[in-house]
Design an enzyme around this catalytic site. Structure first.
Site, PDB file in Angstrom:
ATOM      1  CG  LEU A   1      -1.982  -1.084   1.306  1.00  8.69           C
ATOM      2  CD1 LEU A   1      -2.705  -1.015   2.649  1.00  8.69           C
ATOM      3  CD2 LEU A   1      -2.984  -0.933   0.169  1.00  8.69           C
TER       4      LEU A   1
ATOM      5  CB  THR B   1       7.499   2.631   1.078  1.00  8.23           C
ATOM      6  OG1 THR B   1       7.216   1.417   0.382  1.00  8.23           O
ATOM      7  CG2 THR B   1       8.811   2.474   1.832  1.00  8.23           C
ATOM      8  N   GLY B   2       6.989   4.194   4.011  1.00  6.83           N
ATOM      9  CA  GLY B   2       7.277   5.408   4.766  1.00  6.83           C
ATOM     10  C   GLY B   2       8.607   5.298   5.468  1.00  6.83           C
ATOM     11  N   GLY B   3       8.895   6.293   6.313  1.00  2.00           N
ATOM     12  CA  GLY B   3      10.166   6.321   7.009  1.00  2.00           C
ATOM     13  C   GLY B   3      10.320   5.202   8.024  1.00  2.00           C
ATOM     14  CG  PHE B   4       8.646   5.060  11.209  1.00  2.97           C
ATOM     15  CD1 PHE B   4       9.536   5.043  12.256  1.00  2.97           C
ATOM     16  CD2 PHE B   4       8.115   6.270  10.812  1.00  2.97           C
ATOM     17  CE1 PHE B   4       9.875   6.202  12.917  1.00  2.97           C
ATOM     18  CE2 PHE B   4       8.452   7.427  11.470  1.00  2.97           C
ATOM     19  CZ  PHE B   4       9.339   7.399  12.525  1.00  2.97           C
TER      20      PHE B   4
ATOM     21  CE  LYS C   1       4.595   2.359   9.349  1.00  3.01           C
ATOM     22  NZ  LYS C   1       4.227   3.712   9.778  1.00  3.01           N
TER      23      LYS C   1
ATOM     24  CG  ASP D   1       4.475  11.307  11.626  1.00  2.00           C
ATOM     25  OD1 ASP D   1       4.861  12.406  11.197  1.00  2.00           O
ATOM     26  OD2 ASP D   1       4.671  10.228  11.035  1.00  2.00           O
TER      27      ASP D   1
END
Length: 672
Positions: free
Chosen positions: A347, A349-352, A370, A466
């Site tokens: 779905l 991609t993020g910093g975590f 996640k 955030d």
């Protein structure tokens, strides 16, 4: 037709309807209940109102009308009813919506909505005196728009989901001690509803099934139902699903006009499914008896395969995690749910980490999984404790965190899946669907309500840390839900938050957070201010121009306000279909929340009041708002990151020549 014949026909009809003033259902096998929506009767005689579907409503009514008024003065007769029910959510600490015993003019309640409306009313008819509806709600979600007291309450409703009286679910012992009951525990409970037509009093009593009816009612209300109920009405139940799958069962039910409803004998009622009940394995019932001695070699190969498979799905489980059992998912289930974490299920991609869509193998519930690396084990126990605590948050504008899994070098967080994805894709990069102003305003107010709940209404203070458009997800009805609690911090009300590593995203970071490392509710408000401007303007807080320049959104909005043209900052894609006073309100509120001094920013309680227009927004010019008041603070630990943005009145956007980048860092690197 002669008058005599008409009178005879009338009397016959009156007798037919009046005869059916007492009934009892010891289970619901071979009954003629009126069912609609997703309600159904199970094979063993349970009335199952809801199932594993989302955003649906369910009704079940006794098929014949009941005569409530038999006297010449039009007074409602006394009546009583009792039922045994059970609310069984998919996850032990996260429930869907509740169930209502209802007296209504019609069967089916066609003018009703699911989710928080419980299949009873809509946003337009809720509270109308023309509804002629009486109900007792067993509610497991706190809906602030209906002034719900908590997420586990019993309420008496008259024409509205704003209860005339409500209280926490429980019962009083013979000694007068109050005992709590959790409505969505999954275990059967019994409720008694009685109306005294002489005293005009409604009594509601709740209790477990292993004891007699408590002597003291849980709650009472003095109210004459004569103006509310018609001469004849229908009695039954209504329920609804939202985003969390929950099964609402009725095991037995009795009702009587002018008398005490017949007692339900618990042993005579159908049984609920066992917790975690699954279909029996065909391998054990069919395949195993057919295996012969000649298959020993196959068995050896199978054992080797299963050993290899077990290693593949091995998890990290320590003793202290056993207390969090209900919140822990099996890695194997998540693996198959996401089809092995295939790229086509990705779905985002993020910093975590990376987020995958999944469908749980047994329940078929859609989830978002996640995957977060946790190379460092520092603070893991505290982190999981907070994750489990956050899993108990319940608000219609928060994405439910369902649980977690730990395996080898990674942590997996499991969220409810939001079908319309994140808000940012509807704002940027020429989206397929452009959100109109009304949709954006509803999303803004929803996120504000959810953040207010985190800051002030839950048992602890939750600082999200955030807040941004990419972390606001949209459900099937485009309601905004604040998600991604991977950075969230919890602390007790009235205490001071501890210093931590600075985490967040540039453009949303409050200057005092960068200086002190302390994340507070006020730093969340600052990020919410950036989010407000983001949604109204359709621009990111910091946008790159080439390789060396950045556009600062708050500067642009401030310049527009300073020149008296604040509406110039709105997203051009809004067209002409918007309310200028609402757009102006949100833009000004975004500036107020972006003030560099935390004491000047409003609380989320005030933000909600401003957005609902219950309280007028302060005049920004009287607050001495200036470019300096909107300047971000500098923090030496960030090196070349631009934490101070000078204003320029010469151009429609102000620029900085320094590059901007995300400073998000894993919460598992320490310092939680």
């Amino acid at each position: 037709m002669s008058l005599k014949l008409v009178l005879v026909v009338f009397l016959l009809v009156k007798v037919v309807t009046s005869e059916d003033t007492s009934f009892i259902y010891k289970g619901f096998k071979s009954t003629q209940l009126y069912l609609d929506g997703i309600s159904e009767l199970t094979q063993n005689g349970l009335l199952r109102l809801t199932n594993d579907t989302k955003q649906q409503k369910a009704h079940a009514f006794h098929p014949n009308p009941v005569v409530f008024k038999t006297t010449s003065n039009g007074s409602v007769s006394s009546f009583s009813t009792t039922l045994v029910f059970a609310i069984r959510p998919e996850y032990p600490t996260l429930s869907g919506h509740g169930i209502v015993f209802v007296v209504a003019p019609t069967k089916g309640l066609p003018n009703s909505l699911p989710s928080q409306y419980l299949g009873l009313f809509t946003d337009t008819n809720n509270g109308n005196i023309t509804n002629h509806v009486f109900g007792v709600e067993l509610d497991t979600i706190q809906s602030k728009e209906f002034d719900d007291i908590n997420d586990n309450h019993v309420g008496i409703d008259i024409n509205s989901l704003k209860s005339d009286n409500s209280t926490t679910a429980g019962y009083y012992t013979s000694g007068g001690e109050f005992k709590n009951l959790t409505l969505f525990s999954g275990y059967p409970m019994q409720v008694w509803v009685e109306y005294d037509g002489v005293k005009k009093q409604i009594d509601v009593t709740l209790g477990p099934t292993n004891m007699d009816k408590p002597e003291v009612p849980l709650l009472s209300l003095t109210k004459d139902l004569s103006p509310i109920l018609n001469d004849t009405m229908y009695v039954g139940f209504t329920s609804a699903t939202g985003s969390v799958h929950t099964s609402h069962y009725v095991l037995g039910w009795s009702f009587k006009i002018n008398g005490q409803a017949q007692q339900l004998v618990i042993s005579e009622l159908p049984k609920l499914p066992k917790f975690g009940e699954k279909k029996e394995s065909k391998f054990l019932t069919i395949g195993l008896p057919l295996i012969s001695l000649s298959s020993v070699f196959v068995i050896i190969l199978s054992v080797a395969y299963f050993i290899k498979r077990k290693k593949k799905f091995a998890e990290l489980l320590e003793d202290w995690e056993h207390e969090y059992g209900p919140h822990r998912f099996k890695y194997k289930d998540l693996y198959f749910a996401t089809k092995g974490f295939k790229e086509k299920e990705l779905l985002g991609t993020g910093g975590f980490g990376r987020v995958y869509k999944g469908v749980m193998p047994v329940s078929k519930i859609e989830v978002a999984v996640k995957r977060v690396s946790h190379e460092s084990r520092q603070g893991m126990r505290e982190f999981v404790a907070e994750i489990v605590s956050i899993g108990r948050l319940r608000h219609r504008n928060l994405v439910p965190l369902l649980g977690y899994c730990r395996r080898k070098g990674e942590l997996l967080l499991v969220y409810d899946y939001m079908s319309n994805g994140s808000l940012d894709k509807y704002l940027y990069n020429q989206p397929r669907v452009t959100l109109n102003w009304n949709q954006r305003f509803v999303i803004i107010k929803g996120v504000a309500s959810g953040l207010f709940y985190l800051h002030e209404e839950w048992e602890q203070v939750v600082v999200h840390r955030d807040i941004k458009a990419s972390n606001v997800l949209l459900d099937a009805e485009l309601n905004g839900r604040l998600g991604d609690f991977g950075l969230a911090r919890l602390y007790d009300h009235g205490t001071d938050p501890q210093t931590t590593h600075v985490v967040g995203t540039l453009g949303y970071l409050a200057p005092e957070h960068a200086r002190t490392g302390k994340a507070t509710t006020s730093s969340d408000v600052f990020a919410f201010g950036a989010f407000l401007l983001e949604v109204v303007c359709g621009r990111r807080p910091i946008e790159h121009i080439g390789e060396s320049e950045s556009v600062i959104l708050v500067d642009w909005v401030y310049d527009c306000w300073k020149t008296g043209e604040i509406l110039m900052a709105k997203d051009p894609n809004l067209g002409l279909d918007y309310k200028s006073e609402e757009v102006e309100l949100v833009l000004k509120l975004g500036l107020l929340c972006s003030h560099s001094e935390p004491s000047v920013r409003p609380s989320m309680r005030q933000v909600v009041q401003y957005l609902e227009m219950d309280v007028p927004l302060p005049d920004l010019s009287l607050l001495g708002l200036s470019s300096a008041g909107l300047t971000f603070g500098h923090h030496e630990d960030f090196g070349n990151f631009p934490m101070s943005y000078p204003f320029s009145m010469e151009k429609p956007f102000s620029h900085t020549t320094q590059s901007s980048t995300s400073v998000t860092e894993s919460l598992l690197s320490g310092g939680r």
